[in-house]
Every structure is written in structure tokens, then in C-alpha cells.
Design an enzyme around this catalytic site. Structure first.
Site, short mmCIF file in Angstrom:
data_model
loop_
_atom_site.label_atom_id
_atom_site.label_comp_id
_atom_site.label_asym_id
_atom_site.label_seq_id
_atom_site.Cartn_x
_atom_site.Cartn_y
_atom_site.Cartn_z
CG ASN A 281 -1.71 1.26 1.37
OD1 ASN A 281 -1.75 2.08 0.46
ND2 ASN A 281 -2.36 1.44 2.52
CD1 TRP A 282 3.47 1.16 -3.10
CD2 TRP A 282 3.24 2.42 -4.95
NE1 TRP A 282 4.10 0.52 -4.13
CE2 TRP A 282 3.98 1.26 -5.28
CE3 TRP A 282 2.97 3.34 -5.96
CZ2 TRP A 282 4.46 1.02 -6.57
CZ3 TRP A 282 3.44 3.10 -7.25
CH2 TRP A 282 4.18 1.95 -7.54
CE LYS A 283 -0.13 3.16 4.82
NZ LYS A 283 -0.10 3.25 6.26
CG HIS B 55 -5.78 2.02 5.15
ND1 HIS B 55 -5.33 2.95 6.06
CD2 HIS B 55 -4.78 1.11 5.01
CE1 HIS B 55 -4.10 2.61 6.44
NE2 HIS B 55 -3.75 1.50 5.82
CD GLU C 58 -2.86 5.52 6.73
OE1 GLU C 58 -2.82 5.58 5.48
OE2 GLU C 58 -1.97 4.95 7.40
CD GLU D 54 -3.43 -2.31 7.20
OE1 GLU D 54 -2.37 -2.61 6.65
OE2 GLU D 54 -3.96 -1.20 7.06
CB SER E 115 5.24 -1.78 11.96
OG SER E 115 4.89 -0.41 12.15
N GLY F 66 2.94 -1.08 4.24
CA GLY F 66 3.03 0.34 3.94
C GLY F 66 4.45 0.75 3.63
N GLY F 67 5.13 1.33 4.62
CA GLY F 67 6.47 1.89 4.43
C GLY F 67 7.45 0.97 3.71
P1 13P Z 1 3.10 0.40 7.65
O1 13P Z 1 3.62 -0.89 7.05
O2 13P Z 1 3.84 1.60 7.14
O3 13P Z 1 2.98 0.33 9.13
O4 13P Z 1 1.61 0.59 7.07
C1 13P Z 1 0.71 -0.46 7.18
C2 13P Z 1 -0.50 -0.11 6.42
O5 13P Z 1 -1.26 0.77 6.79
C3 13P Z 1 -0.76 -0.84 5.16
O6 13P Z 1 -2.02 -0.58 4.67
#
Ligand code: 13P
Length: 249
Positions: free
Chosen positions: A9-11, A94, A96, A166, A212, A233-234
Site C-alpha cells: 500500500n503505497w499510500k 483503511h 486512514e 491492521e 509495521s 506500507g512503508g
Molecule cells: P506500515 O507498514 O507503514 O505500518 O503501514 C501499514 C499499512 O497501513 C498498510 O495498509
């Protein structure tokens, strides 16, 4: 046994140049990885994903979708538009989007339905906040989040979704749920799915862990019986890290 699935997930990250480097790095390094993988990119880059990933083992998808099919909904993107760019997946619900855009369980369920109607696989996210975990509400919160989706979709449709657990407190914080903590919630989610679709079908469904997940904790998390991959994510923004997670799966 279920295959593993690792989704990036590149966000709201990326640029045409950075994406090209990242995607070519992923494709080049994939080798004979057994896990299925995909990237969920910002909508403007879906054409680029299609251009660079068509014919490779890497699938692509979006991070949100409208509940509406078309019309006067400024800024929204319809599921059919995502399908037009050959997306396989779309993330819905998600944390967010729940936190910053006020998305509730009913809306998330309708987004999952809109995705399915267009032939996409919704990745339905659920997860508790730190306050909810500390108040022992984890089971109730994720149960209700998934429950609304299960009530909205037919059992046949439920067999086509991916679920992602998540925990909100683990996202982008470097804090990961321990494998045991995550497994406990995943087992609960699978039991809930089983009530709706039956044992056989529930065994086939993918439940991903996100929060994470990194190369150094991925193998242990994904070794749990009900953890079928990751939503990253990251670590999905660096080819080497994303590949290491795919290879750990
Ligand atoms: P991180 O891996 O950066 O914690 O993000 C997880 C996430 O929200 C994937 O959708």
C-alpha cells in the site's frame, strides 16, 4: 494450503520516476517467489502500473473506490474506472480513510460491494485503536467492522474478498503486533467468516496482517496458521524490503 499474498500500500507516495525505479526493481528481483504479490498505487499512477506490470507476476490495484457507478461525484473514482486500468484489487476501509475521511462500517461495506460488482477484489481492512485494545474492545471492534461487510454481501460475494487486519496502533509506528496477538485476531476473523460462508470456503479466504511488517518480522508473522500474507506500507516503497517480505512469505 492457502497461498500467501503480499500487497504493498503505497499510500500517498510516489512519482512517475520513483515508481518506475521501484516497479522495475520489484519485477527484476522477484525470481521464483512463491507468494502472490500486488501494489496498490495512488489513482493517477494506475496507468503507469498497467504499462509496467502487465504480463509480470505483479498485480496492481487502488487504495479507495466510490460507492457510486458514475455521475456528479466530484473527486471520486468509480470501480469500473479501476477495472478499466486492469486493477485486480482495491483497498477499502483503511484506517486512514476511516480516521481522516469519516468512513464508517456501512460505507466500507458498500465500497466492497461496488468493487465486487466491477469484478475487483476488495481488500477489506479492519483494526482497533490503541485505546480500544487497552479497553479490551479489540474483538468487538473488528467483529463489528467485518460483520457489517458480511451482512451487506452475499455468502458467494464474501468468498471473493480479502480481509486485512491492521491494528491502528501498529501502522507506521514501528510497533508490530506480536505473532500471537495477530494470530488471535486472525483466528477470530476466520471463525466469523466461517459462520457466513462455511468451513471450506473460510479456509480458502486470505486474511492479511498489516502494521509495521518489515523484512525482519515478516516470516514469523506469516508463519502463524491464520496469517496469509501482509499489507505493507512503508516497507513496500523500497524494492529490496518489499522483495524480502515477499520471499519471507
Ligand atoms: P506500515 O507498514 O507503514 O505500518 O503501514 C501499514 C499499512 O497501513 C498498510 O495498509
Amino acid at each position: 494450503m492457502r497461498s500467501k499474498l503480499v500487497v504493498g500500500n503505497w499510500k500517498m507516495n510516489g512519482s512517475r520516476a520513483a515508481n518506475a525505479t521501484l516497479l522495475s526493481g520489484i519485477v527484476a528481483g522477484l525470481g521464483g517467489a512463491k507468494a502472490a504479490c500486488a501494489v496498490c498505487a495512488p489513482a493517477p499512477y494506475l496507468a503507469q502500473c498497467q504499462e509496467l506490470l502487465a504480463g509480470t507476476p505483479v498485480a496492481w490495484g487502488a487504495q479507495d473506490v466510490s460507492v457510486h457507478a458514475s455521475g456528479a461525484y466530484t473527486g471520486e473514482v468509480a470501480a469500473a474506472m479501476l477495472a478499466d486500468f486492469a486493477c485486480r484489487y482495491v483497498i477499502v476501509g483503511h484506517s486512514e480513510r476511516r480516521a481522516y475521511h469519516g468512513e464508517g462500517n456501512e460505507l466500507v461495506a458498500r465500497k466492497a460491494k461496488a468493487a465486487l460488482d466491477a469484478g475487483l477484489t476488495p481488500i477489506v481492512c479492519v483494526g482497533e485503536t490503541l485505546a480500544q485494545r487497552e479497553a479490551n474492545q479489540t474483538a468487538a471492534v473488528v467483529g463489528e467492522q467485518l460483520g457489517t461487510v458480511l451482512e451487506t454481501l452475499s455468502p458467494e460475494e464474501v468468498t471473493k474478498i480479502v480481509v486485512a487486519y491492521e491494528p491502528v496502533w501498529a501502522i507506521g509506528t514501528g510497533k508490530t503486533a506480536t505473532p500471537a496477538m495477530a494470530q488471535e485476531v486472525h483466528a477470530q476473523l476466520r471463525a466469523q467468516l466461517k459462520v457466513r460462508v462455511g468451513k471450506e470456503a473460510a479456509q480458502q479466504l486470505h486474511i492479511l496482517y498489516g502494521g509495521s511488517m518489515k523484512p525482519d518480522n515478516a516470516a514469523e508473522l506469516m508463519a502463524q496458521p491464520d496469517i496469509d500474507g501482509g499489507l505493507i506500507g512503508g516497507a513496500s516503497l523500497k524494492a529490496a524490503e518489499f522483495l524480502a517480505i515477499i520471499n519471507a512469505a
